[in-house]
Design an enzyme around this catalytic site. Structure first.
Site, PDB file in Angstrom:
ATOM      1  N   TYR A 166       2.273  49.679  83.926  1.00  0.00           N
ATOM      2  CA  TYR A 166       3.420  50.100  83.114  1.00  0.00           C
ATOM      3  C   TYR A 166       4.191  48.882  82.595  1.00  0.00           C
ATOM      4  CZ  TYR A 166       7.724  52.408  81.688  1.00  0.00           C
ATOM      5  OH  TYR A 166       8.807  52.846  80.956  1.00  0.00           O
ATOM      6  N   LYS A 170       4.870  47.580  78.629  1.00  0.00           N
ATOM      7  CA  LYS A 170       6.199  47.341  78.054  1.00  0.00           C
ATOM      8  C   LYS A 170       6.306  45.921  77.501  1.00  0.00           C
ATOM      9  CE  LYS A 170       6.720  50.825  77.936  1.00  0.00           C
ATOM     10  NZ  LYS A 170       7.209  51.804  76.931  1.00  0.00           N
ATOM     11  N   THR A 203      14.128  61.008  84.714  1.00  0.00           N
ATOM     12  CA  THR A 203      13.095  61.431  83.775  1.00  0.00           C
ATOM     13  C   THR A 203      11.802  61.740  84.510  1.00  0.00           C
ATOM     14  OG1 THR A 203      12.190  59.232  83.380  1.00  0.00           O
ATOM     15  CG2 THR A 203      14.094  59.886  82.056  1.00  0.00           C
TER      16      THR A 203
END
Length: 295
Positions: A166, A170, A203
């Site tokens: 991840y 990014k 989230t």
């Protein structure tokens, strides 16, 4: 922030859940036409139904951005259904617990978080240029600071870790943002920026991540002053999408206090160019884009 958005058409990926959903509703409340892209058809239908009385409009487009053919089909649909796009916002994000591959045989975190924005912008850039003040905004993260891009193993075939995957995606988002800004013609009206929305543990981003990652997220979310609410993250995203102050700012990584310096690797020209060329190869497009428009 601009209150009347009745003249704006905004394409927002990752808008059916989390702070993306909050942003979609807020934008439509102010009159925008919001084309929301997501995987879950029922969540998209619910969003459209619940937003039916807003000043603007929310339309849902079902798409699994892990698939390059689906990204191309989405772009074709957008060009057919919308005269222009004022803002192209890439907010979809994914983190998985174990290494998986996309339908195209690419590590899925890289495929969704980086290659999908790369390909969708490639497909829609000319359509975006038809808008009077076009913007591209990509949701990045400060977690990029723990990453490095290993071009000998960009897809993490050797020793997969979900948080590393991840973070690497990014970092790729930011390097791509800066490189795209550098490659846009001098007379281009398109601005391209990326934003760190904050750490938003509420989230569903890490729902498929490893147990270790989910525990780390949960623990970090309990630390006072660390977590960001969905509304605060949505507000930060919307600032880049529609606020006049970002109408002429481009090639920036934006944090809670405005433009900030990412890691040196994100700005390194050699790294940026190699990532660009490898990305072009992985999605099957010529690397020498964007080109000047011919009228």
């Amino acid at each position: 922030m601009t209150d009347d958005l009745s003249d704006r058409t905004i394409l927002l990926t990752g808008g059916t859940s989390g702070f993306g959903r909050v942003a979609a509703v807020d934008l439509a409340h102010r009159g925008a036409t919001v084309a929301v892209v997501g995987r879950d058809e029922s969540m998209g239908a619910t969003l459209v139904e619940q937003s039916s009385d807003l000043a603007g409009t929310i339309a849902f487009h079902q798409a699994d951005l892990a698939s390059q053919s689906t990204v191309r089909s989405l772009a074709a649909t957008v060009k057919h259904e919308y005269d222009h796009i004022d803002v192209l916002a890439h907010n979809a994000g994914l983190s998985v617990g174990s290494r998986r591959e996309s339908p195209d045989g690419i590590e899925i975190t890289l495929a969704v978080n980086h290659l999908a924005p790369y390909l969708l912008i490639y497909e829609l850039l000319d359509h975006l240029r038809d808008a009077p003040n076009p913007r591209v905004v990509i949701t990045a993260s400060d977690i990029h600071r723990r990453a490095t891009l290993d071009f000998d193993d960009l897809q993490l075939t050797d020793g997969y870790d979900s948080l590393d995957a991840y973070a690497r995606s990014k970092l790729a988002n930011i390097a791509f943002t800066i490189e795209l800004d550098d490659r846009l013609p001098d007379d281009s009206a398109v601005t391209v920026n990326c934003v760190h929305p904050g750490f938003v543990p509420s989230t569903d981003l890490f729902r498929e991540a490893s147990l270790r990652t989910r525990l780390l997220v949960r623990i970090a979310g309990l630390v006072p002053g660390v977590a960001t609410s969905k509304q605060a993250a949505a507000d930060r995203l919307q600032t880049l999408l529609v606020d006049p102050q970002y109408g002429s700012v481009s090639g920036q990584y934006v944090g809670s206090d405005g433009p900030a310096d990412p890691t040196p690797e994100a700005t390194n020209q050699v790294v940026r160019r190699r990532l660009w060329e490898m990305s072009a190869e992985l999605v099957g497009v010529p690397p020498d884009w964007p080109t000047p428009r011919t009228n």
